[in-house]
Design a protein around this motif. Structure first.
Motif, PDB file in Angstrom:
ATOM      1  N   LEU A  72       1.691   6.085   6.766  1.00 24.34           N
ATOM      2  CA  LEU A  72       0.481   5.420   6.286  1.00 24.34           C
ATOM      3  C   LEU A  72      -0.287   6.331   5.339  1.00 24.34           C
ATOM      4  N   LYS A  73      -0.716   5.789   4.191  1.00 28.06           N
ATOM      5  CA  LYS A  73      -1.533   6.504   3.222  1.00 28.06           C
ATOM      6  C   LYS A  73      -2.794   5.692   2.941  1.00 28.06           C
ATOM      7  N   ILE A  74      -3.930   6.350   2.996  1.00 29.48           N
ATOM      8  CA  ILE A  74      -5.209   5.695   2.727  1.00 29.48           C
ATOM      9  C   ILE A  74      -5.986   6.541   1.726  1.00 29.48           C
ATOM     10  N   ASP A  75      -6.473   5.930   0.681  1.00 25.90           N
ATOM     11  CA  ASP A  75      -7.309   6.603  -0.310  1.00 25.90           C
ATOM     12  C   ASP A  75      -8.735   6.070  -0.214  1.00 25.90           C
ATOM     13  N   TYR A  98      -1.518  -0.162  -5.130  1.00 32.62           N
ATOM     14  CA  TYR A  98      -1.756  -0.219  -3.687  1.00 32.62           C
ATOM     15  C   TYR A  98      -1.250  -1.519  -3.064  1.00 32.62           C
ATOM     16  N   MET A 248      -9.585  -3.361   7.557  1.00 35.97           N
ATOM     17  CA  MET A 248      -8.462  -2.497   7.187  1.00 35.97           C
ATOM     18  C   MET A 248      -7.452  -2.402   8.314  1.00 35.97           C
ATOM     19  N   ILE A 252      -3.366  -2.989   8.250  1.00 35.95           N
ATOM     20  CA  ILE A 252      -2.374  -2.022   8.733  1.00 35.95           C
ATOM     21  C   ILE A 252      -1.420  -2.706   9.714  1.00 35.95           C
ATOM     22  N   ASN A 258       0.046   1.521   2.065  1.00 29.97           N
ATOM     23  CA  ASN A 258      -0.610   2.268   0.982  1.00 29.97           C
ATOM     24  C   ASN A 258      -1.898   1.527   0.633  1.00 29.97           C
ATOM     25  N   ILE A 259      -3.024   2.029   1.132  1.00 29.96           N
ATOM     26  CA  ILE A 259      -4.287   1.285   1.120  1.00 29.96           C
ATOM     27  C   ILE A 259      -5.373   2.080   0.400  1.00 29.96           C
ATOM     28  N   VAL A 261      -9.605   2.111  -0.101  1.00 32.53           N
ATOM     29  CA  VAL A 261     -10.909   1.607   0.336  1.00 32.53           C
ATOM     30  C   VAL A 261     -11.878   1.903  -0.798  1.00 32.53           C
ATOM     31  N   LEU A 275     -11.742   8.207   9.380  1.00 32.16           N
ATOM     32  CA  LEU A 275     -10.300   8.368   9.145  1.00 32.16           C
ATOM     33  C   LEU A 275      -9.749   9.523   9.977  1.00 32.16           C
TER      34      LEU A 275
END
Length: 295
Positions: A72-75, A98, A248, A252, A258-259, A261, A275
């Motif tokens: 999981l990747k969150i920016d 994304y 969110m 998931i 690949n999200i 915010v 996070l």
């Protein structure tokens, strides 16, 4: 517009207390007179300076997080709600990469923002549009393309927002009082004064000089964002953040890996902690985009 008309229309800006509150609204952040604990969060908004220590740009961050035990990747993509056209075009390109882009807007659940939207007609939207013209910048809702399918509304509805404020006993006057307190703190530290604001308003290079004054205030985000919060959080920051992360979480569970915010920079210190603490993420890197030119 004549100078007298300009002065009358911008009169509230020369009151530092109202000016601080306007900045808070523009960034969905606030100010705090009390000393807050240090955090390990990056700067989500900052002023970039050149070798001569002159401000050249107001920048917002894109902070990249990855899960400790998965892919999981969150920016966290910080925003100022008025900015350069090139800034928003850069964001539009990045958002295409994304699986999902969580975005803020107090609106009915599932709202889709039409391309080129002019704003909600609210008082906040009116302030943002007014500041856009004063600073010769662009309005986020007009320039960001919210129409792609990967955009996900992740904010409170007006009914949820109003109910939460009522339940918490929160309101404009309480937020104003906290913002006013920080305005006095900033004054004691040598912040922008009324004379500087007036000189900028009547300068031949008015937009750039006002941008510099506003940027210096906005870049003090670590202190500013917490006044509206107070000691027990607030509807406008922590409770809306909780709603965004609830939405969110559903994405998931639906398999999004690949999200982004995409929220006002004032929200992101709290989101950083969520996070790390609630999602088991690690901060891997931070990059900065120029939101305003300051020269």
């Amino acid at each position: 517009m004549s100078r007298s008309s300009l002065f009358n229309s911008l009169k509230p800006l020369v009151d530092r207390r109202l000016w601080t509150l306007i900045l808070s609204i523009l960034l969905a952040s606030g100010a705090q007179a009390e000393t807050a604990p240090e955090t390990d969060a990056p700067e989500f908004v900052r002023v970039k300076k050149n070798a001569d220590d002159r401000p050249v740009a107001l920048q917002t961050a894109i902070a990249h997080y990855t899960a400790k035990d998965g892919d999981l990747k969150i920016d966290l993509v910080g925003a100022v709600h008025i900015g350069e056209d090139a800034y928003y075009q850069d964001l539009n390109k990045r958002f295409k990469e994304y699986d999902a882009v969580m975005y803020e807007l107090v609106a009915p659940e599932g709202t889709r923002v039409p391309k080129g939207h002019k704003g909600t007609g609210s008082a906040v939207s009116g302030l943002q549009n007014g500041m856009k013209d004063i600073l010769e910048l662009e309005f986020q809702l007009e320039k960001v393309d919210y129409s792609p399918e990967n955009f996900v509304h992740a904010d409170m509805s007006p009914e949820e927002f109003a109910k939460d404020m009522a339940d918490r006993g929160d309101g404009f006057l309480q937020m104003f009082a906290r913002a006013m307190g920080q305005g006095l703190v900033q004054q004691s530290k040598g912040g922008a004064n009324d004379a500087a604001i007036m000189m900028a308003l009547f300068s031949n290079n008015r937009a750039i000089k006002l941008r510099r004054l506003f940027a210096s205030q906005i870049s003090d985000m670590d202190n500013q964002m917490r006044a509206i919060e107070g000691k027990n959080g607030s509807t406008i920051i922590s409770q809306r953040n909780a709603k965004a992360f609830e939405v969110m979480g559903k994405s998931i569970k639906d398999g999004k890996k690949n999200i982004a915010v995409f929220y006002g920079a004032g929200h992101l210190d709290d989101m950083h902690q969520r996070l790390l603490n609630d999602f088991g993420m690690e901060l891997k890197s931070v990059e900065y985009l120029d939101a305003w030119k300051l020269e």
